[in-house]
Design a protein around this motif. Sequence first.
Motif, short mmCIF file in Angstrom:
data_model
loop_
_atom_site.label_atom_id
_atom_site.label_comp_id
_atom_site.label_asym_id
_atom_site.label_seq_id
_atom_site.Cartn_x
_atom_site.Cartn_y
_atom_site.Cartn_z
N PHE A 1 39.52 36.74 34.56
CA PHE A 1 40.90 36.96 34.09
C PHE A 1 41.78 36.05 34.93
CE2 PHE A 1 44.53 40.24 34.83
CZ PHE A 1 45.39 39.57 33.98
N THR A 2 42.37 35.02 34.28
CA THR A 2 43.09 33.99 35.02
C THR A 2 44.60 34.02 34.83
OG1 THR A 2 42.72 32.43 33.20
CG2 THR A 2 41.13 32.40 35.03
N ALA A 3 45.08 34.62 33.74
CA ALA A 3 46.51 34.67 33.44
C ALA A 3 46.72 35.69 32.33
CB ALA A 3 47.02 33.29 33.02
N PRO A 4 47.97 36.13 32.10
CA PRO A 4 48.20 37.08 31.00
C PRO A 4 47.59 36.60 29.69
CG PRO A 4 50.17 36.89 32.33
CD PRO A 4 49.21 35.85 32.85
N SER A 5 46.75 37.45 29.10
CA SER A 5 46.08 37.18 27.81
C SER A 5 45.04 36.08 27.88
CB SER A 5 47.10 36.86 26.70
OG SER A 5 47.96 37.97 26.48
N THR B 1 45.16 42.08 39.01
CA THR B 1 45.84 40.85 39.42
C THR B 1 44.91 39.66 39.29
OG1 THR B 1 47.16 42.10 41.02
CG2 THR B 1 47.07 39.70 41.30
N PRO B 2 45.26 38.66 38.45
CA PRO B 2 44.42 37.47 38.34
C PRO B 2 44.55 36.59 39.58
CG PRO B 2 46.41 37.24 37.00
CD PRO B 2 46.42 38.64 37.55
N PRO B 3 43.53 35.79 39.90
CA PRO B 3 42.24 35.72 39.20
C PRO B 3 41.35 36.89 39.59
CG PRO B 3 42.24 34.24 41.08
CD PRO B 3 43.63 34.81 41.02
N LEU B 4 40.67 37.45 38.59
CA LEU B 4 39.83 38.63 38.80
C LEU B 4 38.63 38.61 37.88
CD1 LEU B 4 39.44 41.55 39.98
CD2 LEU B 4 40.78 42.36 38.02
N VAL B 5 37.47 38.87 38.45
CA VAL B 5 36.27 39.13 37.65
C VAL B 5 36.26 40.62 37.34
CG1 VAL B 5 33.75 39.08 37.56
CG2 VAL B 5 34.99 37.26 38.76
N HIS C 1 40.02 46.35 41.47
CA HIS C 1 40.55 46.00 42.78
C HIS C 1 39.66 45.01 43.53
CE1 HIS C 1 42.08 50.15 41.92
NE2 HIS C 1 43.21 49.50 42.13
N ARG C 2 38.46 44.79 43.02
CA ARG C 2 37.53 43.81 43.60
C ARG C 2 36.60 43.36 42.49
NH1 ARG C 2 33.41 46.77 47.66
NH2 ARG C 2 32.10 45.06 46.92
#
Length: 315
Positions: free
Chosen positions: A6-10, A51-55, A101-102
């Motif tokens: 997840f890098t940015a909104p949408s 919160t991006p960036p997130l796996v 959260h992680r």
Amino acid sequence: MKALVFTAPSVVELRTVDEPSPDVGEIILEVATAGICGSELHGVRTPGFRTPPLVMGHEFAGTTSDGRRVAVNPIISCGRCDLCARGRGQLCRDRALLGVHRPGGFAERVAVPRSALHDLPDGMSWTAAGLVEPVANAVHVWNLAGRPEGARVGVIGCGSIGLLCMRLARLWGASSIAVADTSERRREVARQEGADHAGPALDGEFDVIVDAVGLPVTHAASLARLAPGGTAVWIGLLSPESAFDATELVRTEKRVLGSFGYAGEEFAEAVEIAADWDPSWVDTFPLADGAAVFTGLMNGGAEPVKALLSPRSGR
């Protein structure tokens, strides 16, 4: 390694990321399957506490370095507070969630606490293993409702959580089950899975209603169709707003319960339940196709009803 990020909104993207580094008490898991949850679709479209960036990916299973086939409880609680001491670690004030959260399971490998691992029964498919976490949510819903045998049950929303709540209601002795969903495809799956009635809205009166959507209109419907003295369990998270008559709630002694996560023993029970269910309505896609599948669902696609991503597919 490869991961869906997840890098940015949408926006979610397949990227090459660093290998996970386990802390004390953790182990590296080779991910076999990870489910896409509706909360993730909503969370990427309208970011909040993710919160991006997130796996992402909190519904996952895989293999440890020593060969154990396991499902992972993604809720990490402190283990020391009053709530944890009472067996309610899912409500721990200092809880954290894998994939929120992680880093989570939308990757080839992930670091997880050893305490989060639950061994899978021999012969359990990876598809069924990918449903353990949502089944655990359904177990918690019905425990909150008191597992009312002989109850008239209504379920609003026929995504995976709604379908699994419906199946548990049948397993635990509901006298009748009606479901509501705007998608005819999902209503048809619900009929195939044992619903007595499926339509775009609930019709009639029910002892227990599960709202697996979480919009003001579904909150209101869950109470409007509830019998006096009945129980509505809200597990959907699409909106913080509600639109219902609070005075009617008082005069008819209806109950509204929120449902979040599950206790450790409920997750363990879900492993056994999921092992015996037919997951033929679930579709598995290679992790490499994850961005397209996720984006399609996020933008309103009703199919697949439940999508799992597998780093092992398509190699």
